[in-house]
Design an enzyme around this catalytic site. Structure first.
Site, short mmCIF file in Angstrom:
data_model
loop_
_atom_site.label_atom_id
_atom_site.label_comp_id
_atom_site.label_asym_id
_atom_site.label_seq_id
_atom_site.Cartn_x
_atom_site.Cartn_y
_atom_site.Cartn_z
N PRO A 1 -22.21 -31.67 -39.15
CA PRO A 1 -21.73 -30.41 -39.74
C PRO A 1 -22.64 -29.93 -40.87
CG PRO A 1 -19.91 -31.90 -39.38
CD PRO A 1 -21.16 -32.68 -39.13
N GLU A 2 -23.18 -28.74 -40.68
CA GLU A 2 -23.99 -28.09 -41.71
C GLU A 2 -23.23 -26.85 -42.14
OE1 GLU A 2 -28.12 -27.68 -40.46
OE2 GLU A 2 -27.92 -29.35 -39.07
N LYS B 1 -22.00 -27.64 -47.92
CA LYS B 1 -21.31 -28.28 -46.80
C LYS B 1 -19.96 -28.83 -47.22
CE LYS B 1 -25.91 -29.59 -45.14
NZ LYS B 1 -26.87 -30.69 -44.94
N ARG C 1 -36.44 -37.86 -40.56
CA ARG C 1 -35.49 -37.34 -39.56
C ARG C 1 -36.20 -37.04 -38.26
NH1 ARG C 1 -31.43 -35.15 -42.62
NH2 ARG C 1 -31.58 -36.05 -44.68
#
Length: 289
Positions: A2-3, A59, A276
């Site tokens: 979730p961003e 967020k 990442r």
DNA sequence: CACTTGACCTGTCCGC
DNA sequence: TGCGGACAGGTCAAGT
């Protein structure tokens, strides 16, 4: 996962579903992290208070209560906040729902309202949390966050200046830094950099002001499109009613390694940047901006 | 100080 | 089929 867009969708759903409802009980099923030990008296502090508003910053999700306290939720990677009214327990939930009957084995917290409806906080990987703050503590919680990318009052010059504070690092690491700009995570960083034709490994100092200004525009476009599509669902993310988002079927680089670039047809690669997994077109996202 | 890496978790997938 | 290891990624503490 979730961003900003996913949290925004959840916020909009909760705003519609729980504002005005009165909390009768809050239960923590597991994981001290979901409800920290120092907040053992959380039940007495929220019982009988009404939900006054639901907001989002970066967020983070804020559920403000009539008692002068606010529940703050961070979904981290696999968090879900799902509302179930009286008549939607068990089977029979909407057919595009990703969650079955609740609670399930990932449920950490259950908030029960006086009318019998319930709010479930699920989190498979237990990175997410819910904490109760007095309203006067909130400013401190959000003090280190950068500006909201979709805030119209955010000037390009300010974004550029904030990015320049991280001039020695890669542009992707700077975009992911919540004190530079708030709410961008791995998916939308990759998507925005593709749109702006900037290589994620490019150092901030190597990028012109013009390109950085353009990057902010692309961040805004990507986030707006993602909100329009209900966010990105890879495995876990769902909205406040358990529905998936569809942005990933519109994604241009994320999870498209091995497929042709939609702009130049070169093969999309997956590399590692800022620790990442990072998706990039090595042909039209040049190393130097 | 500036920046990078590892830890926090669990489910899934891949290779042997 | 089972098992070890890599991987997923938001954030912060620890390391360089």
């Amino acid at each position: 996962m979730p961003e900003l867009p996913e949290v925004e969708i959840v916020k909009r759903g909760l705003e519609r579903l729980i504002v005005g409802r009165v909390i009768s009980d809050i239960q923590c099923l597991d994981s001290p992290k979901s409800l920290p030990v120092r907040q053992r008296d959380i039940e007495t502090r929220v019982q009988g208070s009404a939900v006054r508003s639901v907001r989002r910053r970066a967020k983070l999700l804020f559920i403000a209560l009539s008692s002068g306290y606010t529940l703050i939720i961070h979904l981290k990677m696999t968090g879900q906040v799902v509302y179930r009214g009286d008549h939607s327990f068990g089977a029979g939930h909407p057919n595009d729902s990703l969650v079955g009957s609740l609670p399930d084995r990932s449920t950490r917290v259950i908030i029960t309202f006086r009318d019998g409806s319930r709010l479930f906080f699920n989190d498979q990987r237990k990175f997410g949390w819910i904490k109760l703050y007095r309203d006067d503590e909130i400013a401190q919680v959000i003090s280190r966050l950068g500006p909201e990318p979709l805030d119209d009052s955010l000037a390009q010059a300010e974004f550029i200046a904030r990015m320049r504070r991280r001039s020695g690092t890669t542009v992707k690491a700077a975009l992911l830094d919540q004190s530079v700009i708030a709410g961008v995570g791995n998916i939308y960083a990759d998507e925005s950099l593709w749109a702006a034709q900037i290589h994620p490994r490019c150092k901030v100092r190597e990028i012109t002001d013009e390109k950085l200004g353009n990057l902010l525009n692309e961040v805004k476009h990507v986030l707006e499109l993602a909100i329009e599509k209900g966010g990105s669902t890879d495995k876990n993310y769902v909205d406040a009613e358990g529905r998936r988002g569809s942005y990933l079927s519109f994604a241009r680089v994320f999870r498209r390694e091995g497929q042709p670039c939609m702009r130049c047809s070169a093969m999309i690669m997956k590399i590692r940047v800022a620790g990442r997994g990072t998706h990039v077109c090595p042909s039209c996202q040049r190393a130097i901006g």
